[in-house]
Write an enzyme that holds these catalytic residues in place. Structure first.
Site, mmCIF file in Angstrom:
data_model
loop_
_atom_site.group_PDB
_atom_site.id
_atom_site.type_symbol
_atom_site.label_atom_id
_atom_site.label_comp_id
_atom_site.label_asym_id
_atom_site.label_seq_id
_atom_site.Cartn_x
_atom_site.Cartn_y
_atom_site.Cartn_z
ATOM 1 N N ARG A 72 0.848 -1.188 0.000
ATOM 2 C CA ARG A 72 0.000 0.000 0.000
ATOM 3 C C ARG A 72 0.885 1.239 0.000
ATOM 4 N NH1 ARG A 72 -1.848 0.693 4.544
ATOM 5 N NH2 ARG A 72 -1.209 -1.205 5.575
ATOM 6 N N TYR A 200 -1.317 -3.479 -6.942
ATOM 7 C CA TYR A 200 -1.066 -4.220 -5.705
ATOM 8 C C TYR A 200 -2.283 -4.275 -4.772
ATOM 9 C CZ TYR A 200 0.112 -5.433 -1.045
ATOM 10 O OH TYR A 200 0.058 -6.030 0.178
ATOM 11 N N GLY A 201 -2.516 -5.405 -4.194
ATOM 12 C CA GLY A 201 -3.534 -5.705 -3.187
ATOM 13 C C GLY A 201 -4.344 -4.555 -2.612
ATOM 14 N N LYS A 209 -9.413 -2.572 2.095
ATOM 15 C CA LYS A 209 -9.128 -1.420 2.954
ATOM 16 C C LYS A 209 -9.922 -0.182 2.522
ATOM 17 C CE LYS A 209 -6.783 -3.793 5.653
ATOM 18 N NZ LYS A 209 -5.429 -4.236 5.691
ATOM 19 N N HIS A 229 -10.284 -2.595 11.927
ATOM 20 C CA HIS A 229 -9.175 -3.425 11.430
ATOM 21 C C HIS A 229 -8.927 -4.540 12.451
ATOM 22 C CE1 HIS A 229 -4.699 -3.440 9.900
ATOM 23 N NE2 HIS A 229 -5.419 -4.348 9.300
ATOM 24 N N SER A 251 -0.920 -3.643 10.986
ATOM 25 C CA SER A 251 -0.510 -4.527 9.889
ATOM 26 C C SER A 251 0.744 -5.296 10.288
ATOM 27 C CB SER A 251 -0.229 -3.709 8.629
ATOM 28 O OG SER A 251 -1.388 -3.025 8.242
ATOM 29 N N CYS A 253 1.227 -7.544 12.537
ATOM 30 C CA CYS A 253 1.435 -7.748 13.976
ATOM 31 C C CYS A 253 0.704 -8.981 14.495
ATOM 32 C CB CYS A 253 1.032 -6.512 14.764
ATOM 33 S SG CYS A 253 2.234 -5.175 14.653
ATOM 34 N N THR A 256 -3.657 -12.535 11.470
ATOM 35 C CA THR A 256 -3.936 -13.777 10.745
ATOM 36 C C THR A 256 -3.517 -14.987 11.579
ATOM 37 O OG1 THR A 256 -3.663 -12.647 8.640
ATOM 38 C CG2 THR A 256 -3.458 -15.042 8.612
ATOM 39 N N ASP A 280 -8.905 -9.892 9.352
ATOM 40 C CA ASP A 280 -8.436 -8.526 9.048
ATOM 41 C C ASP A 280 -9.468 -7.431 9.322
ATOM 42 O OD1 ASP A 280 -6.132 -7.089 8.066
ATOM 43 O OD2 ASP A 280 -7.261 -6.606 6.267
ATOM 44 N N ARG A 378 2.235 -12.103 -0.734
ATOM 45 C CA ARG A 378 0.969 -12.509 -0.103
ATOM 46 C C ARG A 378 0.345 -13.689 -0.826
ATOM 47 N NH1 ARG A 378 -1.368 -8.879 4.227
ATOM 48 N NH2 ARG A 378 0.292 -7.377 4.501
HETATM 49 P P1 GTP Z 1 -1.826 -7.755 7.864
HETATM 50 O O1 GTP Z 1 -2.335 -8.795 6.922
HETATM 51 O O2 GTP Z 1 -0.749 -6.910 7.245
HETATM 52 O O3 GTP Z 1 -2.918 -6.909 8.442
HETATM 53 O O4 GTP Z 1 -1.008 -8.516 9.065
HETATM 54 P P2 GTP Z 1 -1.462 -9.428 10.300
HETATM 55 O O5 GTP Z 1 -1.773 -8.571 11.483
HETATM 56 O O6 GTP Z 1 -2.499 -10.398 9.890
HETATM 57 O O7 GTP Z 1 -0.084 -10.198 10.672
HETATM 58 P P3 GTP Z 1 0.333 -11.740 10.525
HETATM 59 O O8 GTP Z 1 -0.544 -12.658 11.314
HETATM 60 O O9 GTP Z 1 0.515 -12.031 9.079
HETATM 61 O O10 GTP Z 1 1.752 -11.772 11.277
HETATM 62 C C1 GTP Z 1 2.862 -10.996 10.896
HETATM 63 C C2 GTP Z 1 4.143 -11.535 11.526
HETATM 64 O O11 GTP Z 1 4.065 -11.475 12.958
HETATM 65 C C3 GTP Z 1 4.364 -13.009 11.202
HETATM 66 O O12 GTP Z 1 5.383 -13.114 10.243
HETATM 67 C C4 GTP Z 1 4.836 -13.648 12.495
HETATM 68 O O13 GTP Z 1 6.202 -13.982 12.419
HETATM 69 C C5 GTP Z 1 4.682 -12.608 13.563
HETATM 70 N N1 GTP Z 1 3.826 -13.117 14.664
HETATM 71 C C6 GTP Z 1 2.508 -13.411 14.624
HETATM 72 N N2 GTP Z 1 2.067 -13.856 15.820
HETATM 73 C C7 GTP Z 1 3.135 -13.828 16.653
HETATM 74 C C8 GTP Z 1 3.325 -14.145 18.037
HETATM 75 O O14 GTP Z 1 2.417 -14.534 18.771
HETATM 76 N N3 GTP Z 1 4.599 -13.993 18.553
HETATM 77 C C9 GTP Z 1 5.633 -13.559 17.781
HETATM 78 N N4 GTP Z 1 6.825 -13.422 18.346
HETATM 79 N N5 GTP Z 1 5.489 -13.241 16.470
HETATM 80 C C10 GTP Z 1 4.268 -13.364 15.915
HETATM 81 C C1 SPV Z 2 -2.555 -4.592 5.626
HETATM 82 O O1 SPV Z 2 -1.567 -3.982 5.201
HETATM 83 O O2 SPV Z 2 -3.054 -4.327 6.746
HETATM 84 C C2 SPV Z 2 -3.116 -5.692 4.828
HETATM 85 C C3 SPV Z 2 -2.659 -5.873 3.446
HETATM 86 O O3 SPV Z 2 -3.992 -6.396 5.307
HETATM 87 S S1 SPV Z 2 -3.456 -4.824 2.291
HETATM 88 O O4 SPV Z 2 -4.685 -5.464 1.824
HETATM 89 O O5 SPV Z 2 -2.561 -4.606 1.187
HETATM 90 O O6 SPV Z 2 -3.803 -3.579 2.943
HETATM 91 MN MN MN Z 3 -4.522 -5.707 7.533
#
Ligand code: GTP
Ligand code: SPV
Ligand code: MN
Length: 594
Positions: A72, A200-201, A209, A229, A251, A253, A256, A280, A378
């Site tokens: 983004r 891009y996404g 979003k 979010h 994002s 953090c 997922t 999300d 992704r």
């Molecule tokens: P967006 O799709 O961008 O909104 O991201 P998201 O919030 O869904 O994040 P996602 O679950 O993809 O996790 C991002 C990164 O955080 C992963 O690569 C993990 O390595 C790390 N992560 C997730 N859960 C944990 C946790 O409980 N502990 C630690 N140390 N790392 C974590």
């Molecule tokens: C984020 O960045 O929080 C995402 C990926 O979930 S995107 O759909 O590109 O915003």
């Molecule tokens: Mn997101």
């Protein structure tokens, strides 16, 4: 021409946009498997999709974006309200008249030689009171294929548009994919989104979003609901009761990962089970029972590939084995894919995300290692593929939310978990959320970005008014969810995580639900309630010596430092910031100083 709809507003708008973009052809998406196959074939011919090994990855494709079009682009994203004040200090703003004129120049003739696809889509189950309809016009077959996974798209939505007149007008063109002619424009007052110059996404899947957060947050304020979010998940306890939580993390953090966690060995004996509703976005309404009910408006996951493996997220590994579009990952010679942190070790050879040959150890002209997959690569996959997908996904009513959880990456400050004193204090906790860069970024340790409710890039209006909305919503709820804050990312002096995270996070969620349902006792601290040590089940978990104490340490001096940062942030909103939040701020200072 014969149109597949009698909605005049829709037909007139499609024709008007076609006159602007001048496509060779217009195709209406009906959502049928037959049409899907035809578009996939055309996308293969045009190079937009690369078919993968259909034995090992049935229904899967690879897509590569332009090298400068991989995430983004927040600096090219605008909220275009008549008054600048209505966009707030949290948004880039452009006058609507100027924004339309600028973008019109880029859209003009941008679809010559291409087909314009008309995608009618519903965010949320078609016809639910929660749901909103959008129509996206695009010249990208990649967008069409993604939207068919991420949303409910096609014929049934057109039928709904015969009853429901209104829809969000979403116009997208790749144009020349030129970053200097890229604009992501939101016109909340016109219920319109214009996105041009990107493929891009988050910039182009306009239901995500752009509609479900930026436009929807604006509508939610007006119509008295929440567009957030947040992930949504159900936790079924050994007695069979399912408690639902919604959690906002910025994002990348961990939304997922949490949404489909696997119960750890130690808790497995108890008989917990997880139900994934969304990873999300959450749309939430107060129902007649006085509780907050939530749906996930999406129908698919658009998840981060790197780091996804059978240890971190086995349910996702299963989900993306079929019907998945991979974006910007490595292509292996056998027609499967790979990324950093995948299950297998790096292949000896492959084609990297930029389409170049790659071997482990490949370096660029500066001697830096070249990544096989882009760090923001992704996958797009249907939620229905997920082994933990909730049985309530299609219910028009959603699920009742017992707890709202805020969280971020904080290496030092925030404890593993704490609960706010009440709704108003919970809004304060959400509004002061922040994420810290970790030890991985040398020289930047401790640098904090404020990201209230994880909505800084997504709130479609003035965030001071958004905070007011949060406070007001609490007043209308007889059974308001309790509000918590978690931090999986606290580290020791050497920068190692104190908490193992991932599946083990269920131990914390267990306490959260114990607080909600059984009102078990807790310890009061200046920042909120924390668990009594005996109430966190740590069976089978080996924490390092002193880790537990560290995880729950509340260092008054650091919190006073944090308060200074909060004050700086709050001042950006000037007089608009609700006085209740200053009240909470003063109360926190008082508790820290006593
Ligand atoms: P967006 O799709 O961008 O909104 O991201 P998201 O919030 O869904 O994040 P996602 O679950 O993809 O996790 C991002 C990164 O955080 C992963 O690569 C993990 O390595 C790390 N992560 C997730 N859960 C944990 C946790 O409980 N502990 C630690 N140390 N790392 C974590
Ligand atoms: C984020 O960045 O929080 C995402 C990926 O979930 S995107 O759909 O590109 O915003
Ligand atoms: Mn997101």
């Amino acid at each position: 021409m014969k149109y597949p709809t009698s909605n005049k507003k829709l037909v007139n708008w499609v024709n008007k946009m076609a006159r602007l973009c001048q496509p060779d052809d217009i195709v209406w998406i009906d959502g049928s498997a037959e049409q899907k196959r035809k578009i996939e074939e055309e996308a293969i011919t045009s190079g937009e999709l690369i078919p993968l090994n259909q034995k090992k990855l049935p229904g899967c494709f690879l897509h590569r974006t332009a090298v400068n079009d991989v995430a983004r682009t927040e600096h090219l994203t605008f909220i275009c309200t008549k008054k600048k004040k209505d966009a707030g200090p949290n948004n880039n703003w452009m006058q609507p008249r100027i924004a339309y004129a600028k973008a019109r120049e880029i859209f003009k003739g941008s679809m010559r030689g291409r087909t314009m696809y008309v995608i009618p889509f519903s965010m949320g189950p078609v016809g639910s009171d929660f749901s909103k309809i959008g129509v996206e016009l695009t010249d990208s077959r990649y967008v069409v294929a993604n939207m068919m996974i991420m949303t409910r798209a096609g014929e049934s939505v057109l039928r709904q548009l015969e009853i429901e007149d209104d829809f969000t007008r979403c116009l997208h063109s790749k144009a020349d994919l030129d970053i200097n002619k890229r604009l992501i424009l939101h016109f909340p007052e016109d219920n319109t989104i214009w996105s041009v110059g990107s493929g891009y996404g988050g910039n182009v899947l306009l239901g995500k979003k752009c509609l479900s957060l930026r436009i929807a947050s604006f509508l939610a304020k007006k119509e008295h609901w929440f567009a957030e979010h947040m992930l949504i998940m159900g936790i079924e306890d050994p007695s069979g009761r399912i408690g639902y939580i919604a959690a906002a993390f910025p994002s990348a953090c961990g939304k997922t990962n949490l949404a489909m966690l696997v119960p750890p060995e130690g808790l497995k004996k108890k008989g917990y089970r997880i139900w994934t509703v969304g990873d999300d976005i959450a749309w939430m309404r107060v129902d007649s029972d006085g509780a907050l009910w939530a749906i996930n408006p999406e129908a698919g996951f658009f998840g981060v590939a790197p780091g996804t493996n059978s240890k971190t997220n086995p349910n996702m590994v299963t989900t993306i084995k079929k019907d998945t579009i991979y974006t910007n990952v490595l292509l292996k010679p056998d027609g499967t894919v790979w990324w950093e942190g995948a299950d297998e070790t790096a292949p000896e050879y492959g084609i990297d995300w930029q389409g170049r040959s790659w071997r482990p150890g490949t370096v660029d002209e500066h001697g830096e290692p070249v990544k096989a997959a882009h760090p923001n690569s992704r996958f797009t996959a249907p939620i229905a593929n997920c082994p933990t997908a909730s049985f309530r996904l299609e219910q028009h009513h959603g699920v009742p939310i017992s707890a709202i959880i805020f969280g971020g990456k904080r290496a030092h400050l925030a404890p593993l978990v704490y609960e706010s004193f009440n709704w108003q204090h919970g809004v304060f906790v959400g509004s002061t959320m922040a994420s810290e860069l970790t030890a991985a970024q040398v020289g930047k340790i401790g640098q904090v970005r404020r990201d209230p409710m994880a909505m800084i890039p997504f709130c479609g209006y003035n965030m001071a008014v958004y905070f007011r909305h949060w406070l007001d919503m609490g007043k209308g709820m007889r059974k308001a969810p309790r509000i918590f804050h978690v931090n999986w990312f606290k580290t020791d002096d050497k920068g190692r995580f104190l908490w193992p995270g991932f599946g083990e996070n269920l131990r914390v969620l267990e306490w959260v639900l114990q607080r909600c349902f059984n009102n078990i006792d807790s310890i009061k601290t200046p920042i909120g309630y924390i668990p009594r040590p005996q109430d966190l089940d740590l069976t089978g978990l080996k924490l390092s010596a002193g880790a537990f104490e560290k995880l729950f340490e509340i260092d008054k001096k650091s919190w006073l430092g944090e308060a200074k940062e909060i004050k700086k942030f709050y001042r950006k909103f000037k007089k608009g910031l609700p006085p209740e939040l200053w009240q909470e701020f003063d109360a926190l200072l008082g508790r820290l100083k006593s």
